[in-house]
Design an enzyme around this catalytic site. Structure first.
Site, short mmCIF file in Angstrom:
data_model
loop_
_atom_site.label_atom_id
_atom_site.label_comp_id
_atom_site.label_asym_id
_atom_site.label_seq_id
_atom_site.Cartn_x
_atom_site.Cartn_y
_atom_site.Cartn_z
N LYS A 179 0.85 -1.19 0.00
CA LYS A 179 0.00 0.00 0.00
C LYS A 179 0.88 1.24 0.00
O LYS A 179 1.93 1.23 0.65
CB LYS A 179 -0.92 0.02 1.23
N LYS A 205 2.53 -8.89 -1.55
CA LYS A 205 1.89 -9.08 -2.85
C LYS A 205 1.58 -7.77 -3.53
O LYS A 205 1.37 -6.75 -2.88
CB LYS A 205 0.61 -9.91 -2.73
N HIS A 297 -6.19 -13.19 -7.85
CA HIS A 297 -7.00 -12.16 -7.19
C HIS A 297 -8.37 -12.16 -7.84
O HIS A 297 -8.49 -12.14 -9.06
CB HIS A 297 -6.33 -10.79 -7.33
N HIS A 330 -8.64 -15.39 -3.39
CA HIS A 330 -9.26 -14.63 -2.31
C HIS A 330 -10.67 -15.17 -2.09
O HIS A 330 -11.46 -15.27 -3.03
CB HIS A 330 -9.31 -13.14 -2.67
#
Length: 488
Positions: A179, A205, A297, A330
């Site tokens: 992030k 990731k 993802h 996920h």
């Protein structure tokens, strides 16, 4: 029993007397149909238009997802129509909901190309969702026969081999997403990777939308990220990794990026669900050939999986992706910021991890499923989770999961390493308490407070996020429990 020869002959005679007749009379409804072991089964939630009989709506779905069109065609006589027609064989009202029905439909295995998710989906979800006879339609579950599953590769690596490769046993994997997901330079990006891994995480990731933008091209990201991985692995004495997102505009670009990720020493690469089923299968085949873990993802899934009456349940995506061959996907957190009913998520995790599942209506599993020895897919829990929830995460999700703390690592006031350390200490203290036979769920907050006495970063994390929760009722809840469950 199936329809008699006389009955089929009568139906065939009737259907050529007029141009348009009800689907149920065309042979797409058979309440006496005997399910074959090799049939592919689908469960749809249908909301018929006012005045449309649910049996006719179910037959229409069966017809339009197999051989039918809106009128009689004489070329049906040139095929084994009785075999190739899908059969709606059961319709049940949805509990406690007006005007919604569960329609069970069987498809002969010969309707589908072997080993092709694209061909499967072209029939099952290809055209029927725009059909006017239904106000809304949702694919809730499927059963794949063993004979069909054997035509698919399954996960490229699988849970067992991944644990051996990572040398991590007896606990969940720990990870984090870099992030901010967009805007960092390559050098700063690599620094985030290094700090998170050195602090105690197993994985960092890329996020779903970091590909090759002007602020950081993909080669730069790969090189700096792997520099961080290698330095952190050497410092910690542990095997670590970073999911390098190889998602791109074309398969040629994705193969190029995946090959480069292998050359620079990565053990894992990543793709997004939005690349499509054929691209996912192609990358899974590449990953197995090249001995790489493949992370998926689920970007974009909520556009069609979140609403309860229309679209597709995420458990179906879980099944298709296990067949397609991904190693990670996920699959929800229960306690995080994203949609996640506890019973539904338990069903997702069982679908990804179990060798065989039985019918479990509270978890949304409408069919028993033998997975034909396909490898296990590791569920990934990410989105709004932090160290203070560790007892809940371990209780709900178990050991076979990747717990990814993005903001819960990088948002730590004392820095990224401190955030990673807080999560590692929280997890190991909870696993130790569980292994000692303690009631780690009830005692969880106290276990964390005790661990924080000798871990300043954990104490800071607990103080900062102690009041953070996402208590919203899920939109997709179980149909077969008295009270819909909610996030806690």
């Amino acid at each position: 029993m199936s329809q008699s020869v006389e009955s089929r002959t009568r139906i065939k005679s009737e259907r050529y007397e007029s141009g348009v007749i009800p689907y149920a009379k065309m042979g797409y409804w058979d309440a006496d149909y005997v399910i074959k072991e090799t049939d592919i089964l689908a469960l749809f939630r249908i909301t018929p238009q006012p005045g449309v009989d649910p049996i006719e709506a179910s037959a229409a779905i069966a017809g339009e997802s197999s051989t039918a069109t809106w009128t009689v065609v004489w070329t049906d006589l040139l095929t084994a129509c009785d075999l190739y027609r899908a059969k709606a064989y059961r319709v049940d009202p949805v509990p406690n909901v007006a005007d919604q029905y569960f329609a069970y439909i069987a498809y002969d295995i010969d309707l589908f190309e072997e080993g092709s998710i694209a061909n499967l989906t072209a029939s099952i979800i290809g055209n029927v969702f725009g059909f006017k006879a239904v106000k809304a339609l949702r694919l809730e579950d499927m059963r794949m026969p063993v004979a069909y599953l054997k035509t698919f590769q399954g996960p490229a690596t699988g849970l067992i081999v991944e644990r051996e490769r990572m040398d991590k046993f007896g606990r969940p994997f720990l990870g984090a997403t870099v992030k901010p997901k967009l805007g960092l330079s390559g050098k700063n990006y690599g620094r985030v990777v290094y700090e998170g891994l050195k602090g105690g995480l197993d994985f960092l990731k890329d996020d779903e939308n970091i590909n090759s933008q002007p602020f950081m091209r993909w080669r730069e990201r790969f090189l700096y990220s792997m520099e961080g991985v290698n330095k952190a692995s050497a410092a910690a004495g542990e095997i670590k990794g970073h999911y390098l997102n190889v998602t791109a505009a074309t398969m040629e670009d994705m193969y190029e990026r995946a090959e480069f990720s292998k050359v620079v020493g990565s053990i894992i690469c990543m793709i997004d669900l939005v690349i499509g089923y054929t691209a996912i299968q192609s990358m899974a085949i590449w990953a197995r050939k090249n001995d790489m873990i493949l992370h998926l993802h689920r970007a974009g899934n909520s556009t069609y999986s979140r609403q309860k009456n229309h679209g597709m349940n995420f458990r179906v995506i879980c099944k298709w992706m296990r067949m397609a061959g991904v190693d990670h996907i996920h699959a929800g957190t229960v306690v995080g910021k994203l949609e996640g009913d506890p019973l539904m998520i338990k069903g997702f995790y069982n679908t990804l991890l179990a060798g065989e599942t039985e019918i479990n209506l509270p978890q949304g599993l409408f069919f028993a499923q033998n997975w034909a020895s396909l490898r296990k897919v590791v569920p990934v829990a990410s989105g709004g989770i932090h160290a203070g929830q560790m007892h809940q995460l371990l209780d709900y999700l178990g050991d076979d999961v990747v717990l990814q703390f993005g903001g819960g690592t990088i948002g730590h006031p004392d820095g990224i390493q401190a955030g990673a350390t807080a999560n590692r200490v929280a997890l190991e203290s909870m696993v130790m308490a569980r292994n000692e036979g303690r009631d780690f769920v009830a005692e969880g907050p106290q276990i964390l407070r005790d661990a924080a006495k000798t871990c300043g970063p954990l104490q800071t994390a607990l103080d900062l996020w102690k009041d953070i929760s996402f208590n919203y009722t899920s939109t997709d809840t179980a149909d077969f429990v008295e009270t819909p469950t909610a996030n806690v």
